[in-house]
Scaffold this active site. Structure first.
Site, PDB file in Angstrom:
ATOM      1  N   ARG A 236       0.871  -1.174   0.000  1.00 16.31           N
ATOM      2  CA  ARG A 236       0.000   0.000   0.000  1.00 16.31           C
ATOM      3  C   ARG A 236       0.906   1.220   0.000  1.00 16.31           C
ATOM      4  O   ARG A 236       2.125   1.097   0.104  1.00 16.31           O
ATOM      5  CB  ARG A 236      -1.013  -0.021   1.166  1.00 16.31           C
ATOM      6  CG  ARG A 236      -0.635  -0.705   2.434  1.00 16.31           C
ATOM      7  CD  ARG A 236       0.495  -0.091   3.179  1.00 16.31           C
ATOM      8  NE  ARG A 236       0.316   1.335   3.365  1.00 16.31           N
ATOM      9  CZ  ARG A 236       1.268   2.185   3.631  1.00 16.31           C
ATOM     10  NH1 ARG A 236       2.537   1.790   3.719  1.00 16.31           N
ATOM     11  NH2 ARG A 236       1.034   3.465   3.785  1.00 16.31           N
ATOM     12  N   GLY A 237       0.284   2.406  -0.087  1.00 19.92           N
ATOM     13  CA  GLY A 237       1.065   3.633  -0.239  1.00 19.92           C
ATOM     14  C   GLY A 237       1.171   3.909  -1.737  1.00 19.92           C
ATOM     15  O   GLY A 237       1.593   3.020  -2.503  1.00 19.92           O
ATOM     16  N   ALA A 238       0.775   5.118  -2.162  1.00 18.40           N
ATOM     17  CA  ALA A 238       0.618   5.378  -3.592  1.00 18.40           C
ATOM     18  C   ALA A 238       1.857   5.028  -4.446  1.00 18.40           C
ATOM     19  O   ALA A 238       1.728   4.312  -5.452  1.00 18.40           O
ATOM     20  CB  ALA A 238       0.178   6.834  -3.805  1.00 18.40           C
TER      21      ALA A 238
ATOM     22  N   ARG B 126      -7.256   0.090  -6.669  1.00 21.23           N
ATOM     23  CA  ARG B 126      -7.377   1.192  -5.704  1.00 21.23           C
ATOM     24  C   ARG B 126      -7.518   2.511  -6.495  1.00 21.23           C
ATOM     25  O   ARG B 126      -6.553   2.973  -7.109  1.00 21.23           O
ATOM     26  CB  ARG B 126      -6.170   1.221  -4.760  1.00 21.23           C
ATOM     27  CG  ARG B 126      -6.064  -0.093  -3.979  1.00 21.23           C
ATOM     28  CD  ARG B 126      -5.371   0.046  -2.673  1.00 21.23           C
ATOM     29  NE  ARG B 126      -6.006   0.951  -1.746  1.00 21.23           N
ATOM     30  CZ  ARG B 126      -5.405   1.423  -0.654  1.00 21.23           C
ATOM     31  NH1 ARG B 126      -4.162   1.098  -0.402  1.00 21.23           N
ATOM     32  NH2 ARG B 126      -6.044   2.236   0.165  1.00 21.23           N
TER      33      ARG B 126
ATOM     34  N   ASP C 148      -1.917  10.840  -1.892  1.00 22.19           N
ATOM     35  CA  ASP C 148      -2.331   9.814  -2.851  1.00 22.19           C
ATOM     36  C   ASP C 148      -2.627  10.401  -4.218  1.00 22.19           C
ATOM     37  O   ASP C 148      -2.483   9.734  -5.237  1.00 22.19           O
ATOM     38  CB  ASP C 148      -3.550   9.053  -2.342  1.00 22.19           C
ATOM     39  CG  ASP C 148      -3.076   7.870  -1.541  1.00 22.19           C
ATOM     40  OD1 ASP C 148      -2.631   8.077  -0.398  1.00 22.19           O
ATOM     41  OD2 ASP C 148      -3.082   6.759  -2.089  1.00 22.19           O
TER      42      ASP C 148
ATOM     43  N   LYS D 224      -4.502   9.906   3.307  1.00 20.28           N
ATOM     44  CA  LYS D 224      -5.165   9.023   4.270  1.00 20.28           C
ATOM     45  C   LYS D 224      -6.201   9.748   5.125  1.00 20.28           C
ATOM     46  O   LYS D 224      -5.961  10.858   5.586  1.00 20.28           O
ATOM     47  CB  LYS D 224      -4.086   8.389   5.157  1.00 20.28           C
ATOM     48  CG  LYS D 224      -4.561   7.438   6.225  1.00 20.28           C
ATOM     49  CD  LYS D 224      -5.458   6.348   5.726  1.00 20.28           C
ATOM     50  CE  LYS D 224      -4.909   5.534   4.597  1.00 20.28           C
ATOM     51  NZ  LYS D 224      -5.928   4.715   3.884  1.00 20.28           N
TER      52      LYS D 224
END
Ligand code: MRU
Length: 342
Positions: free
Chosen positions: A45-47, A87, A234, A245
């Site tokens: 996860r994490g852009a 996502r 993001d 977030k």
């Protein structure tokens, strides 16, 4: 440097972020379907890390095309849509698939060359991201003063990128230059990226960190315990409005009230010109069970109705500056952002 993802022997390996910091387990991926599932399920996860994973996923998909594939273009579109459906908010995911598309267009006439070029570009995207983060760190470290306490939210560190991090890259930049600093990490319910990932990463680097629950930030600011807030992003709209977030917006409002500078650190690949403002950004809504449980334990009756937006939008007027690998933008974000691409 910790990296959440690697390519080895034509397979993709990801550190399973769902079980950190208690277990360090790598998951092997041989198909783009497996990569897409791992993005969707938060193994990675994490852009920016999602972007690297998507690029490697596309490369795997092309690698798995048989020599007799009838319509490579059609198969390629299917690979892209599988990965792009994971996502919706992380701009870097779409940036990375866009980069892979360029390679496909150039080499689609020769499958074996295409396969090689796909792998090369995916690995290059990973290497570039590491360099970009170091540069973000260099560009932003001067904003952290001697003795500062920096509040950060979620995890915008090595685990959220190819390595080093964006918001944590700025913190690392200052710390490794010898500046005395400490970090406050918000735990980041419901997924606890701050508690599980940010503290783990910073502890590994011996960077002083204290963990708080999300609701403690206002009190700490009012008590004069926070000097600066830095988070990742993001997706950044053309006017500077920033999706990050869930909880980031509340921190920005609190920071403004307490006269504390609020910074976003992100690569240029997070900027989305097609979104004129935050209103155009799609906010991912995740499964209700993430709110109804914590670390697998029920925290409310299962029939309880919930909201679970994974991100919120911080309007540009609450942001002091956006730290990118090219420059630090402040003032008029719309013109500052478009100048980045001139
Ligand atoms: O839901 P996540 O964990 O993917 O959300 C991550 C964030 O919000 C990060 O702050 C953002 O992606 C930037 S990571 C460098």
């Amino acid at each position: 440097m910790i990296s959440p993802i690697k390519w080895k022997n034509n397979k993709v390996f990801m550190l399973d972020q769902r079980i950190l910091p208690f277990k360090e387990v790598e998951i092997e991926h041989s198909t783009h379907f497996e990569v897409a599932a791992s993005i969707r399920n938060m193994v990675i996860r994490g852009a920016p890390a999602i972007g690297v994973a998507a690029a490697m996923g596309v490369a795997l998909g092309v690698l798995n095309m048989g020599e007799n594939v009838r319509d490579p273009g059609y198969e390629f579109e299917k690979i892209l849509s599988e990965l792009e459906s994971t996502r919706p908010t992380a701009k870097n995911l779409f940036w990375a698939t866009g980069e892979m598309k360029k390679i496909f267009k150039k080499h689609s006439g020769n499958l074996s060359v295409l396969k090689e070029r796909m792998i090369e570009r995916a690995l290059e995207i990973k290497r570039e991201d590491e360099k970009i983060n170091m540069k973000i760190g260099e560009n932003g470290e001067g904003l952290i003063g001697e003795g500062d306490t920096v509040l950060t939210h979620c995890n915008a560190g090595s685990l959220a990128t190819a390595g080093y991090g964006t918001a944590l890259g700025v913190i690392r930049g200052a710390f490794f230059k010898g500046r005395k600093l400490s970090v406050i990490a918000c735990e980041t319910r419901p997924y606890l990226q701050g508690a599980r990932l940010t503290t783990w990463e910073l502890q590994k680097d011996n960077i002083p960190v204290k963990l708080i629950t999300d609701s403690m930030a206002g009190y700490l600011m009012s008590a004069g315990n926070i000097d600066i807030v830095i988070t990742g992003a993001d997706r950044i709209a053309a006017n500077g409005d920033t999706a990050n977030k869930i909880g980031t917006y509340s921190l920005a409002v609190l920071a403004r009230h307490h006269n504390i500078p609020f910074y976003i650190a992100a690569p240029v690949s997070t900027i989305d010109f097609e979104s004129g403002s935050g209103k155009d950004i799609v906010i991912e809504e995740r499964d209700k069970n993430e709110v109804l449980t914590c670390m697998g334990k029920k925290t409310a009756l299962p029939e309880t109705e919930v909201y679970n937006p994974a991100f919120d939008i911080t309007p540009q007027d609450l942001i002091t500056a956006i730290i990118t690998e090219r420059k630090v933008i402040s003032g008029n974000f719309r013109s500052g952002i478009s100048a980045l691409f001139e």
